[in-house]
Scaffold this motif. Structure first.
Motif, PDB file in Angstrom:
ATOM      1  N   THR A  11     -76.269  -6.356 100.075  1.00 22.42           N
ATOM      2  CA  THR A  11     -77.361  -5.843  99.254  1.00 22.42           C
ATOM      3  C   THR A  11     -77.031  -4.470  98.701  1.00 22.42           C
ATOM      4  O   THR A  11     -77.297  -4.173  97.528  1.00 22.42           O
ATOM      5  CB  THR A  11     -78.655  -5.770 100.089  1.00 22.42           C
ATOM      6  OG1 THR A  11     -78.985  -7.077 100.565  1.00 22.42           O
ATOM      7  CG2 THR A  11     -79.798  -5.229  99.250  1.00 22.42           C
ATOM      8  N   GLY A  12     -76.439  -3.626  99.546  1.00 26.18           N
ATOM      9  CA  GLY A  12     -76.056  -2.292  99.098  1.00 26.18           C
ATOM     10  C   GLY A  12     -75.023  -2.332  97.990  1.00 26.18           C
ATOM     11  O   GLY A  12     -75.108  -1.566  97.023  1.00 26.18           O
ATOM     12  N   ARG A  13     -74.056  -3.221  98.105  1.00 25.32           N
ATOM     13  CA  ARG A  13     -73.045  -3.354  97.050  1.00 25.32           C
ATOM     14  C   ARG A  13     -73.672  -3.815  95.750  1.00 25.32           C
ATOM     15  O   ARG A  13     -73.378  -3.279  94.679  1.00 25.32           O
ATOM     16  CB  ARG A  13     -71.944  -4.326  97.479  1.00 25.32           C
ATOM     17  CG  ARG A  13     -70.890  -3.721  98.380  1.00 25.32           C
ATOM     18  CD  ARG A  13     -69.677  -4.622  98.463  1.00 25.32           C
ATOM     19  NE  ARG A  13     -69.992  -5.909  99.073  1.00 25.32           N
ATOM     20  CZ  ARG A  13     -69.916  -6.164 100.365  1.00 25.32           C
ATOM     21  NH1 ARG A  13     -69.551  -5.196 101.208  1.00 25.32           N
ATOM     22  NH2 ARG A  13     -70.202  -7.353 100.845  1.00 25.32           N
ATOM     23  N   ARG A  14     -74.540  -4.814  95.842  1.00 24.44           N
ATOM     24  CA  ARG A  14     -75.183  -5.309  94.614  1.00 24.44           C
ATOM     25  C   ARG A  14     -76.042  -4.225  93.973  1.00 24.44           C
ATOM     26  O   ARG A  14     -76.066  -4.085  92.737  1.00 24.44           O
ATOM     27  CB  ARG A  14     -76.028  -6.554  94.929  1.00 24.44           C
ATOM     28  CG  ARG A  14     -75.201  -7.799  95.226  1.00 24.44           C
ATOM     29  CD  ARG A  14     -76.081  -9.027  95.272  1.00 24.44           C
ATOM     30  NE  ARG A  14     -77.039  -8.994  96.366  1.00 24.44           N
ATOM     31  CZ  ARG A  14     -76.784  -9.443  97.597  1.00 24.44           C
ATOM     32  NH1 ARG A  14     -75.594  -9.955  97.872  1.00 24.44           N
ATOM     33  NH2 ARG A  14     -77.713  -9.394  98.533  1.00 24.44           N
ATOM     34  N   THR A  15     -76.757  -3.459  94.786  1.00 23.90           N
ATOM     35  CA  THR A  15     -77.590  -2.387  94.257  1.00 23.90           C
ATOM     36  C   THR A  15     -76.741  -1.321  93.574  1.00 23.90           C
ATOM     37  O   THR A  15     -77.046  -0.882  92.455  1.00 23.90           O
ATOM     38  CB  THR A  15     -78.415  -1.744  95.382  1.00 23.90           C
ATOM     39  OG1 THR A  15     -79.261  -2.737  95.976  1.00 23.90           O
ATOM     40  CG2 THR A  15     -79.262  -0.605  94.847  1.00 23.90           C
ATOM     41  N   ALA A  16     -75.678  -0.898  94.253  1.00 24.05           N
ATOM     42  CA  ALA A  16     -74.824   0.155  93.696  1.00 24.05           C
ATOM     43  C   ALA A  16     -74.174  -0.290  92.392  1.00 24.05           C
ATOM     44  O   ALA A  16     -74.164   0.449  91.398  1.00 24.05           O
ATOM     45  CB  ALA A  16     -73.762   0.558  94.715  1.00 24.05           C
ATOM     46  N   SER A  25     -75.255   6.976  91.545  1.00 23.24           N
ATOM     47  CA  SER A  25     -74.427   7.796  92.429  1.00 23.24           C
ATOM     48  C   SER A  25     -75.010   7.855  93.841  1.00 23.24           C
ATOM     49  O   SER A  25     -74.274   7.800  94.838  1.00 23.24           O
ATOM     50  CB  SER A  25     -74.295   9.211  91.859  1.00 23.24           C
ATOM     51  OG  SER A  25     -73.546   9.202  90.664  1.00 23.24           O
ATOM     52  N   VAL A  26     -76.330   7.952  93.931  1.00 22.65           N
ATOM     53  CA  VAL A  26     -76.983   7.959  95.244  1.00 22.65           C
ATOM     54  C   VAL A  26     -76.738   6.638  95.968  1.00 22.65           C
ATOM     55  O   VAL A  26     -76.442   6.614  97.175  1.00 22.65           O
ATOM     56  CB  VAL A  26     -78.490   8.228  95.076  1.00 22.65           C
ATOM     57  CG1 VAL A  26     -79.237   7.962  96.376  1.00 22.65           C
ATOM     58  CG2 VAL A  26     -78.723   9.662  94.614  1.00 22.65           C
ATOM     59  N   ALA A  27     -76.856   5.526  95.239  1.00 24.11           N
ATOM     60  CA  ALA A  27     -76.609   4.218  95.846  1.00 24.11           C
ATOM     61  C   ALA A  27     -75.156   4.094  96.307  1.00 24.11           C
ATOM     62  O   ALA A  27     -74.877   3.524  97.368  1.00 24.11           O
ATOM     63  CB  ALA A  27     -76.944   3.104  94.856  1.00 24.11           C
ATOM     64  N   ALA A  28     -74.224   4.624  95.524  1.00 23.28           N
ATOM     65  CA  ALA A  28     -72.815   4.591  95.917  1.00 23.28           C
ATOM     66  C   ALA A  28     -72.569   5.441  97.158  1.00 23.28           C
ATOM     67  O   ALA A  28     -71.782   5.075  98.040  1.00 23.28           O
ATOM     68  CB  ALA A  28     -71.941   5.064  94.757  1.00 23.28           C
ATOM     69  N   ALA A  29     -73.256   6.590  97.232  1.00 18.46           N
ATOM     70  CA  ALA A  29     -73.122   7.442  98.414  1.00 18.46           C
ATOM     71  C   ALA A  29     -73.669   6.747  99.658  1.00 18.46           C
ATOM     72  O   ALA A  29     -73.090   6.828 100.749  1.00 18.46           O
ATOM     73  CB  ALA A  29     -73.846   8.767  98.183  1.00 18.46           C
ATOM     74  N   ALA A  30     -74.801   6.050  99.504  1.00 18.20           N
ATOM     75  CA  ALA A  30     -75.378   5.311 100.626  1.00 18.20           C
ATOM     76  C   ALA A  30     -74.475   4.166 101.049  1.00 18.20           C
ATOM     77  O   ALA A  30     -74.341   3.872 102.247  1.00 18.20           O
ATOM     78  CB  ALA A  30     -76.763   4.780 100.243  1.00 18.20           C
ATOM     79  N   LEU A  31     -73.845   3.514 100.082  1.00 17.78           N
ATOM     80  CA  LEU A  31     -72.935   2.418 100.398  1.00 17.78           C
ATOM     81  C   LEU A  31     -71.757   2.901 101.222  1.00 17.78           C
ATOM     82  O   LEU A  31     -71.304   2.210 102.127  1.00 17.78           O
ATOM     83  CB  LEU A  31     -72.445   1.779  99.088  1.00 17.78           C
ATOM     84  CG  LEU A  31     -71.516   0.564  99.200  1.00 17.78           C
ATOM     85  CD1 LEU A  31     -72.210  -0.591  99.916  1.00 17.78           C
ATOM     86  CD2 LEU A  31     -71.050   0.138  97.810  1.00 17.78           C
ATOM     87  N   ARG A  32     -71.284   4.076 100.930  1.00 19.67           N
ATOM     88  CA  ARG A  32     -70.116   4.605 101.624  1.00 19.67           C
ATOM     89  C   ARG A  32     -70.467   5.253 102.962  1.00 19.67           C
ATOM     90  O   ARG A  32     -69.759   5.109 103.938  1.00 19.67           O
ATOM     91  CB  ARG A  32     -69.421   5.629 100.724  1.00 19.67           C
ATOM     92  CG  ARG A  32     -68.168   6.261 101.312  1.00 19.67           C
ATOM     93  CD  ARG A  32     -66.978   5.328 101.304  1.00 19.67           C
ATOM     94  NE  ARG A  32     -65.826   5.918 101.948  1.00 19.67           N
ATOM     95  CZ  ARG A  32     -64.915   6.658 101.321  1.00 19.67           C
ATOM     96  NH1 ARG A  32     -65.034   6.898 100.035  1.00 19.67           N
ATOM     97  NH2 ARG A  32     -63.895   7.151 101.981  1.00 19.67           N
TER      98      ARG A  32
END
Length: 281
Positions: free
Chosen positions: A16-21, A58-65
């Motif tokens: 889900t995080g990947r799809r969101t980002a 960018s926030v979603a990418a930071a959360a994914l990582r």
């Protein structure tokens, strides 16, 4: 049975995080595509919307990582830090030079449009992830030497983007420099002090975000691509900014200057990403 469920839950969340980002990254690109084609108040609105969506990506990418710690570090350092340095800047002229905002970018806090610290957030993370790829600090935690390389490369990655940004915003009337001389060659209208200030602030900001975000929860930031959506957003910012200045805004010298300066990061980054894609193929 409980153990199986516990192991599978992170995989569902990760997906889900990947799809969101990636979805937000695509939305950020789509918001910016029509920017050169509109003018007047419509462009002002699109500027704000584009920054907000890019910031969310960018926030979603930071959360994914990094999980929740990534966005918290990003907002605390780049968001609040960006607000503080801009507020100091408009009052004292330090560290960028004397300038003021014209009020065309919407609501302000401490004399700074709210969208401005969001712009620091939106590009700080792509710059950091680009630097991590190039500086070899993608492994868990990274060595002290790798963190220093990341700060220097990431600081340049972030500051060189402003070579494109500032002339566009000055031409659009969003802020005005009291004395725009001396300037970088080809970047008339923006003082050299601004670029020097950006370099200094960006190195510190990237180093602080890198340190505050802690250990990554996963090494790959999405679909196995080096740096994931954040790196591709950085490459998009480079290519789209250069194209816009060259084709739509009548600023070929800015396209050249930004193309060279930001290209010191973007070009080897693109080569690294293309090589990784070829290796997987």
């Amino acid at each position: 049975m409980v153990q199986v469920q516990e192991r599978s839950a992170p995989r569902r969340g990760s997906g889900t995080g990947r799809r969101t980002a990636w979805g937000l990254a695509a939305a950020a690109v789509l918001c910016q595509v029509p920017y050169p084609l509109v003018s007047g108040p419509g462009r002002d609105v699109l500027t704000v919307v584009g920054v907000v969506v890019f910031c969310l990506a960018s926030v979603a990418a930071a959360a994914l990582r990094h999980g929740v710690r990534g966005p918290l570090a990003l907002f605390a350092v780049a968001g609040l830090g960006g607000l503080v340095v801009e507020a100091v800047g408009v009052r004292t002229g330090f560290p960028f030079g004397a300038y003021h905002y014209t009020g065309s970018l919407g609501p302000s806090v401490a004399g700074v449009p709210v969208v401005v610290p969001l712009a620091w957030v939106m590009m700080a993370w792509p710059a950091l992830e680009a630097a991590r790829v190039l500086a070899g600090s993608r492994e868990r935690g990274g060595t002290p030497a790798a963190r220093v390389r990341t700060a220097l490369v990431g600081g340049w990655a972030l500051a060189s983007w402003d070579v494109f940004l500032d002339p566009q915003m000055v031409d659009a009337g969003h802020w005005i420099w009291s004395d725009p001389r001396p300037a970088l060659p080809g970047v008339e209208g923006v003082p050299l002090t601004n670029f020097a200030g950006w370099v200094a602030v960006s190195v510190v900001m990237v180093a602080a975000v890198d340190l505050a975000s802690g250990h990554p929860v996963r090494r790959s930031a999405g679909n196995g691509a080096p740096g994931g959506p954040a790196v591709l957003l950085y490459l998009w910012a480079y290519a789209s900014s250069m194209t816009a200045c060259l084709v739509f805004f009548g600023r070929p010298q800015v396209a050249l200057a930004g193309g060279v300066l930001m290209g010191l990061v973007a070009v080897p980054l693109a080569v690294r990403v293309a090589g990784a894609a070829g290796g997987r193929g």
